[in-house]
Design a protein around this motif. Structure first.
Motif, PDB file in Angstrom:
ATOM      1  N   SER A 461      32.884  40.893  34.969  1.00 26.21           N
ATOM      2  CA  SER A 461      34.033  41.079  36.050  1.00 26.21           C
ATOM      3  C   SER A 461      34.854  42.319  35.595  1.00 26.21           C
ATOM      4  N   GLU A 463      35.745  45.876  35.818  1.00 26.79           N
ATOM      5  CA  GLU A 463      35.303  47.096  36.789  1.00 26.79           C
ATOM      6  C   GLU A 463      34.896  48.353  36.201  1.00 26.79           C
ATOM      7  N   VAL A 814      46.821  37.599  43.067  1.00 25.87           N
ATOM      8  CA  VAL A 814      45.701  38.657  42.952  1.00 25.87           C
ATOM      9  C   VAL A 814      46.281  39.947  42.764  1.00 25.87           C
ATOM     10  N   ASN A 817      44.917  42.073  39.935  1.00 25.68           N
ATOM     11  CA  ASN A 817      43.428  42.537  39.871  1.00 25.68           C
ATOM     12  C   ASN A 817      43.438  44.077  39.752  1.00 25.68           C
ATOM     13  N   GLU A 822      41.159  42.858  47.064  1.00 27.05           N
ATOM     14  CA  GLU A 822      41.879  41.352  47.204  1.00 27.05           C
ATOM     15  C   GLU A 822      43.372  41.543  47.814  1.00 27.05           C
TER      16      GLU A 822
END
Lengths: 964, 183
Positions: A461, A463, A814, A817, A822
């Motif tokens: 996960s 990025e 979110v 993130n 999202e």
């Protein structure tokens, strides 16, 4: 017609041809003064009116001409265009039928009548016309038109299944009654065979095929041979088919894979004894089979040697033979399969297709897998020619395909990506002299590396892996500017990274056109409302939606013409195919997913009023009755992920969820319900106001439960396709609709009032009354005094009152993130919820309505909900703005380049990476800023309109008529 | 190893891996439907056992009297399936159908003058240049190859109905016509 008049009419045609509809209308008006009853001029004027969107006026003229029952060629042809423009195919049929009745000896008119039926899909009456024509003109072609129409009627979804066989039997009777045998024409022969196949009259079919002429046709016609192969198999002639295939391979050097499959099927037919052979024969059959197996093996080996690298058929046939022998438990040599694979790799390994060829045989285990793996690992990674490089790339792909989860650790995957990158950059040197339009030999290494990076992202996960992937792929595109594979992955990754403008840029470079819009627009339009800036007036994505739907218009305008042409040219084999094609496009799932996305964008841009509500409602209801086909192409992205893991397609889906029929139905139900509550149209009013044909229904359409019931049906299977945030939006919407339903039903004016108002407006506008509406009868229609008391005002349900507050919490979850995707999802759904609320409460805006119906208490709770929603939206908006500012800083670019260590270490230039970083961060900034502004605008607009009343029945009629 | 089968209208839903390639044009649906409604036997597909399309050919029959012939309008193979003689197999089918069903005198096709690889392949299959058509491919503009990029060779191969090879000539490369003069 006089020559003088003819001369005067010519310019009208010219004006129509050049699209100057206005001057066509002027010219028509002038001539109509002198010749007020001339049908042709009227028809041409009607056409010019349709083309200038003046549907109302055109209708009047159109009906006048139809009432006169024209037979003149020019009039009929002009009217064909008028009626097509109005979507009145059924009236076209009637027009031609009337004309043909008057001139029963006019063959051309008969054919036109037949074609009108074909265009409208009315196979039964097409059959009747064809029968009549055959009697009258004694041309066999009309008999075949009749046969074909019977077959098409049998295949039609509107025909109940029990009628199918009956219709095929009819077709069979007709075709055998033909004075000339069907084999005089390949397509007639094909049609005949397909009927026999359907009726399982295999012996009759065999008799036809087993003639000299039948054999001759099959040897030159691929389509007839296909159906012959089918019939032989169905008739149990698998071994004969195998012998024929062998003869073709040996004598005619045919290398069609279908022939090899026929031999294989024949060989293994000994091991699946049919019942007819009896139980005792199975042993003899087996020994016979083994003998046969050895023979086939020998045959393939011989061909493989003869053909060498020129043709891969026999090599692959040997593999297939061994695979099937294994599955029957009759393989003689356990090491044989891998041996054959190795030999195949040696021979074909330098061809790009080798990986795909071997894929069906890769499911190896234990000893086999170990042998195969060490064989591939030994493929040298030094390469001096493109062929060697391709061999190496094939080895990589084959090895990767068989990796198991324990081999897919972060360390191992990182090592792989480093290796692929290194080899990619070295491999580029082999292509320095290629022209700029060509693809680099080493491209697949870049794609492999991108696959690994995506997998690393999935594992961690983190990025940074995606950032490395986009930098690498952008780099690869500077070397192979036409690599569509690199672009497709980039489109997916940019959307995941919240940089939709870059995704769109790449999508546009692909040059998607025509039918590809249907199969490929999902790349950019799937859940596109998440990135839409329509709320700020930027219609880029909304326009993309509209452009992608052009193909459906072409389909409904053009495809039936080609069905007609195929009838004219007697290409019967094509007709059912064309109709399937037309149907699959017309009822395309992607079409309506895009429609849904477009609606979601539209309401954020246009003021919500009764016009928009009514029109969208009608369209969505049509869609709701469709049987959808999924034509989306997901296989197009080359997948190099191991078989033990998800494909790259699944890995790179936005929000990890693939929307499909369930998603579409959920949103359709949600919106139809809301729009229906907000609308005054009921079915009877709609029936009067709509023009044009209604969509064709399936045979069991009347057995469906009523719409109202269907709208509240829910199934978990549908809901799985939704994201968590979409799910809560759906719950909010249904609670809202549930709560408001009784008030809508009580307040809505009765149909007679709505209709009277619509009729009045039409008359004001066109000077003609609304057709089929008796104004006299309606004149007295006023809202009667209601007898019942208004429903008691209840408190809003918690799902509604707490919804916006819960969004705040969700947003906080979110917002940290790294990718803005999202937060954009949560933000745009919040906006949509407010807009939906506006749709649902529009009816209760006018103070008079509230007063008369005693709904003051209800409206008071609206105010609370609305102000709560607006405050949440504003909060989200300002947070997005902050994020947007942070996204565009030098700091964020620096973070980007630092995260791209993997590719920069491999040798991709730092400046290049910085360029990509700038593009990505700018794109993020832009979308965050846009959505933030949009939220602000929607909030302010909602605040304002609460002071305005906006039910304008006046436009209703006009809008319907011009859009439907 | 590939399946040779007729081109179907619904193949338009699955030809992306071929048509996304820069050298292959995607026409309106009417283009394909027109060919299929008239010369379905001159349109066929090569397909991998997996069902993936590898390439296709679209052809027609046209011309009067001794000019009656089969014409290859489009022939294309997806990048990953090149160098497997697929084009050769599809050409063989077009020739067979032209010869046996349409009884044409020859088969012809147009090819960019700069595309030496293709020209050599067609020559190897018995085709020869009949004429050079000026500015046949206008869309890409003048590239590295100059005139050779936009001019086309019209190449022909006589069929059994032309045993004396009257439909071809030796000095075809020198016969220059403009794009307006050809259909």
């Amino acid at each position: 017609m006089s020559a003088a008049l003819d001369r005067q009419i010519r310019p009208i045609y010219d004006a129509l041809d050049t699209g100057s509809n206005k001057s066509a209308i002027v010219a028509c008006n002038k001539l109509l003064k002198k010749h007020p009853q001339n049908e042709l001029i009227k028809a041409l004027k009607a056409l010019a009116l349709v083309r200038s969107q003046k549907v109302e006026e055109s209708l009047v003229l159109c009906d006048e001409v139809l009432d006169s029952k024209p037979t003149n060629d020019a009039v009929l042809s002009a009217m064909t265009h008028v009626l097509r423009g109005l979507g009145r195919h059924k009236d076209m049929v009637t027009m031609f039928e009337e004309a043909y009745k008057q001139q029963p000896f006019n063959e051309e008119l008969g054919a036109q009548t037949f074609f009108a039926n074909v265009r409208a899909g009315q196979w039964k009456s097409a059959q009747q016309i064809a029968t009549k024509m055959h009697k009258q003109f004694h041309d066999d072609r009309y008999l075949y038109w009749n046969v074909m129409s019977a077959v098409l009627q049998a295949n039609d979804a509107a025909t109940p299944p029990n009628m199918r066989t009956l219709l095929y039997k009819l077709a069979h009777r007709l075709i055998t009654s033909s004075p000339t045998p069907s084999y005089q024409n390949n397509d007639r022969f094909y049609l005949h065979l397909s009927i026999l196949r359907e009726l399982e009259l295999y012996d009759d079919a065999h008799k036809l095929l087993d003639s000299d002429i039948g054999r001759a046709i099959c040897s030159t016609s691929l389509s007839c041979n296909q159906i012959r192969r089918d019939i032989w198999r169905l008739r149990g002639m698998i071994r004969e088919e195998g012998e024929l295939a062998e003869a073709r391979i040996m004598n005619m050097k045919d290398r069609n894979w279908l022939e090899f499959l026929s031999i294989l099927d024949a060989t293994f037919s000994y091991f699946t004894p049919s019942e007819a052979d009896g139980p005792s024969s199975s042993e003899t059959s087996k020994s016979e089979g083994l003998e046969h197996l050895a023979k086939t093996q020998e045959l393939f080996t011989r061909i493989a040697e003869e053909d060498g690298p020129k043709d891969r058929s026999a090599g692959l046939a040997l593999l297939e033979l061994e695979k099937r022998a294994r599955s029957h438990g009759i393989s003689q040599d356990s090491g044989r399969l891998v041996g054959l694979m190795q030999r195949y790799f040696d021979q074909v390994g330098d061809k790009a297709c080798c990986f795909e060829d071997l894929k069906p045989y890769l499911a190896l285990e234990g000893e086999d897998l170990a042998r195969w793996t060490s064989f591939l690992e030994a493929v040298p990674s030094s390469f001096t020619t493109p062929a060697e490089l391709r061999r190496l790339m094939n080895a990589h792909k084959l090895l990767r395909h068989n990796l198991t989860p324990p081999q897919l650790t972060v360390e191992a995957e990182t090592a792989r990506v480093t290796r692929y990158l290194d080899e990619y950059l070295r491999g580029l040197k082999l292509g320095v002299d290629l022209p700029p339009t060509e693809l680099q030999h080493a491209d697949d290494l870049a794609l492999l590396a991108a696959n690994v990076l995506v997998n690393l992202w999935k594992l961690t996960s983190d990025e940074q892996y995606l950032l490395n992937a986009v930098t690498l792929l952008e780099y690869a595109l500077t070397k192979s500017k036409h690599s569509f594979q690199a672009r497709l992955i980039l489109i997916r990754l940019y959307r995941l990274l919240g940089a939709p403008s870059l995704a769109l840029e790449h999508y546009r470079t692909l040059g998607i056109k025509q039918v590809q819009h249907d199969t490929l627009s999902h790349f950019i339009l799937s859940r596109a409302s998440t990135f839409s800036l329509a709320s700020t007036g930027d219609l880029t994505l909304a326009t993309e939606c509209l452009e992608s739907t052009q193909i459906y218009i072409s389909n409904s305008q053009e495809t039936s013409d080609f069905v007609v042409r195929a009838f004219t040219a007697e290409k019967y084999s094509q007709i059912p195919e064309f109709i399937v094609f037309e149907d699959r496009l017309d009822n395309s799932l992607q079409r309506d997913i895009v429609k849904m996305e477009h609606l979601r964008m539209r309401i954020s841009h246009e003021p919500i009023n009764s016009d928009i509500i009514d029109m969208e409602l009608i369209e969505l209801k049509f869609i709701f009755d469709r049987t959808h086909h999924d034509n989306r192409d997901f296989d197009i992205i080359a997948n190099y992920q191991p078989r033990s893991s998800d494909s790259i397609h699944l890995q790179t889906l936005l929000f990890g969820k693939q929307e499909s029929l369930g998603w579409l139905w959920t949103f359709l139900k949600l919106y139809i319900r809301a729009l229906q509550q907000g609308s005054d149209l009921d079915d009877t009013v709609e029936e009067k106001l709509l023009i044009g044909d209604r969509p064709k229904q399936t045979f069991d359409a009347d057995k469906r439960p009523p719409l109202k019931e269907r709208l509240v049906q829910k199934s978990d299977q549908e809901l799985v396709e939704l994201t968590q945030d979409e799910l809560s939006f759906v719950e909010f919407a249904s609670a809202l609709a549930e709560w408001l339903e009784p008030y809508h039903d009580y307040t809505r004016p009765p149909p007679s009032v709505v209709l009277a108002e619509a009729a009045k407006q039409t008359e004001i506008k066109t000077g003609h009354p609304l057709k089929g509406v008796d104004l006299q009868e309606l004149n007295g229609a006023t809202t009667p005094k209601k007898e019942e008391e208004p429903p008691a005002v209840t408190e809003p349900p918690e799902l509604v009152t707490k919804y916006f507050d819960s969004l705040k919490t969700r947003f906080a979850e979110v917002r940290k993130n790294p990718s803005p995707t999202e937060v954009l999802h949560v933000a745009t759904l919040a906006q949509e919820a407010l807009l939906l609320f506006t749709v649902e409460t529009l009816r209760f805006k006018p103070a008079s309505v509230v007063k008369v119906n005693k709904l003051g208490g209800l409206v008071a709770s609206f105010k609370c909900i609305r102000s709560e929603a607006i405050s949440v939206l504003r909060e989200i908006s300002s947070e997005l703005l902050k994020q947007s500012e942070a996204a565009g800083t030098q700091e964020s670019r620096k973070d980007f380049t630092e995260a791209c260590e993997i590719v920069t270490n491999a040798g991709i230039d730092h400046d290049f990476t910085l360029g990509v970083a700038k593009k990505v961060t700018d794109a993020r900034k832009k979308v965050l800023e846009g959505v933030s502004k949009g939220l602000g605008r929607v909030s302010s607009a909602t605040n304002l309109t609460s002071l305005r009343t906006c039910r304008t029945e006046a436009k209703l009629q006009q809008e319907h008529r011009s859009t439907v | 190893m590939s399946v040779l089968r007729p081109f179907k209208a619904t193949d338009m839903f699955k030809f992306n891996n071929i048509n996304l390639d820069i050298w292959t044009e995607t026409y309106g649906i009417g283009f394909y439907l027109n060919y299929l409604s008239r010369w379905p036997d001159l349109c066929c597909v090569q397909e991998a056992p997996s069902g993936r399309m590898m390439g296709y050919v679209i052809g027609k029959a046209e011309g009067v009297s001794t000019e009656w012939h089969g014409h290859v309008t489009a022939i294309t193979v997806a990048p990953e399936y090149r160098r497997l003689s697929l084009a050769r197999k599809m050409m063989r089918l077009v020739e067979m159908v032209t010869d046996e069903i349409y009884k044409g005198f020859f088969v012809d096709l147009y090819v960019r003058c700069a595309n030496t690889v293709a020209i050599e392949m067609y020559e190897g299959m018995g085709y020869s240049v009949y004429r050079r058509v000026r500015e046949y491919y206008g869309n890409l503009g003048l590239g590295k190859g100059g005139r050779d990029e936009e001019d086309a060779f019209d190449m022909r191969k006589p069929m059994s109905r032309d045993p004396n090879r009257r439909s071809v000539r030796a000095n075809g490369r020198d016969m220059i016509v403009s794009a307006h003069d050809v259909s």
